[in-house]
Design a protein around this motif. Sequence first.
Motif, PDB file in Angstrom:
ATOM      1  N   SER A 146      -1.287 -10.117 135.696  1.00 51.81           N
ATOM      2  CA  SER A 146      -0.154  -9.196 135.829  1.00 51.81           C
ATOM      3  C   SER A 146       0.781  -9.334 134.633  1.00 51.81           C
TER       4      SER A 146
ATOM      5  N   ASP B 173       3.982  -9.044 134.981  1.00 47.97           N
ATOM      6  CA  ASP B 173       5.183  -9.714 135.480  1.00 47.97           C
ATOM      7  C   ASP B 173       5.116 -11.237 135.331  1.00 47.97           C
TER       8      ASP B 173
ATOM      9  N   ASN C 217       6.779  -4.587 137.484  1.00 47.03           N
ATOM     10  CA  ASN C 217       5.967  -4.363 138.689  1.00 47.03           C
ATOM     11  C   ASN C 217       4.543  -3.956 138.314  1.00 47.03           C
TER      12      ASN C 217
ATOM     13  N   ALA D 241      11.389  -2.047 148.513  1.00 43.86           N
ATOM     14  CA  ALA D 241      10.651  -3.269 148.186  1.00 43.86           C
ATOM     15  C   ALA D 241      10.686  -4.290 149.321  1.00 43.86           C
TER      16      ALA D 241
ATOM     17  N   LYS E 280       4.629  -4.848 152.293  1.00 42.06           N
ATOM     18  CA  LYS E 280       5.984  -5.249 151.871  1.00 42.06           C
ATOM     19  C   LYS E 280       6.588  -6.167 152.934  1.00 42.06           C
TER      20      LYS E 280
ATOM     21  N   TRP F  11      11.492  -7.012 135.555  1.00 42.19           N
ATOM     22  CA  TRP F  11      10.132  -6.800 136.060  1.00 42.19           C
ATOM     23  C   TRP F  11       9.615  -5.414 135.766  1.00 42.19           C
TER      24      TRP F  11
ATOM     25  N   SER G 295       9.418  -9.563 141.365  1.00 42.05           N
ATOM     26  CA  SER G 295       8.250  -8.744 141.032  1.00 42.05           C
ATOM     27  C   SER G 295       7.548  -8.310 142.318  1.00 42.05           C
ATOM     28  N   LYS G 296       7.331  -7.013 142.450  1.00 41.53           N
ATOM     29  CA  LYS G 296       6.659  -6.500 143.663  1.00 41.53           C
ATOM     30  C   LYS G 296       5.233  -7.046 143.770  1.00 41.53           C
TER      31      LYS G 296
END
Length: 263
Positions: free
Chosen positions: A242, A244, A262, A54, A100, A260, A206-207
């Motif tokens: 989302s 998240d 994700n 991540a 990322k 999360w 959260s990604k």
Amino acid sequence: SALRSYEYIQVSEPRPGVAQITLNRPKALNALCTPLIRELNTALREAQASPTVAALVLTGSERAFAAGADIKEMAPLTFSEAYTTSFIESWSDLTSFLKKPLIAAVSGHALGGGCELALMADFIYCTANANFGQPEIKLGTIPGAGGSQRLTRAVGKAKAMELILTGKSFSGEEAERWGVAARVFNTYEELMEGTLKTAEQIASYSKVAVQGAKEVVNKSQDLPLRDGVEYERRVFHSLFGSQDQKIGMKAFAEKKKAEWKNE
Ligand code: CO8
């Protein structure tokens, strides 16, 4: 895990969700020869694709992050070879595909292409006595991997012009004071601990939100303010789609830790 092995770099996953790429060509102070850059490119792409990663950390050794492009490799290059093979084009964009977050942890020399590589990260942490600089002028050339653009955005035109025209280096302490580095540490050990801790913290969020946050900050470098603010608002609005966002705000209201999805 199935981490690939390389000749000039090492890849590890030292903390949950964190991939660390370590430049490892000690005999040449991590000078960035073509095979090293190729391996780095592969490792970055694999980390981007890996579902367990991540956040990324890019570092060198205590003595050198990277002492520049490989001067011995460049010395015999001709204009026509450089021009027709687009020499360095793929290097100056090494991180542009990366969604990322990437932190550069800089200790020792970060010169020429090494400084430029650090500037390609999302932010830099360094030691107080790290040695940054764009010394290309002393070799009869100029920065070639974005240094004249990214350093200028970081420190302003006056300082960037002085640094690039004189080739003089600047310390980690100065890098932090001038906004090149986000944080400065006294020792190499503290630098690595602090960097991994921050990477782990980012990896715990959260990604979806992290990718959105990185994307909008990067837009500020390319867009006029009005367009940038509008772009941010669009992404902000989209995050209400989302799961998240629902999970994060519900957890806040219930005084619980967010778990999360994700999604
Ligand atoms: N290329 C090739 N070899 C290098 C480089 C380099 N950039 N830097 C160091 N080395 C080698 C040395 O030749 C030496 O090898 P050997 O033992 O075989 O002689 C070994 O590394 C150790 O270096 P030193 O003995 O010089 O170590 P010192 O502690 O005395 O000095 C310095 C350290 C000050 C860092 C010194 O090595 C130095 O000045 N290096 C060159 C720094 C430089 O000019 N860098 C800019 C290069 S030009 C450039 O980067 C263009 C950018 C292009 C884009 C790149 C895309 C990412």
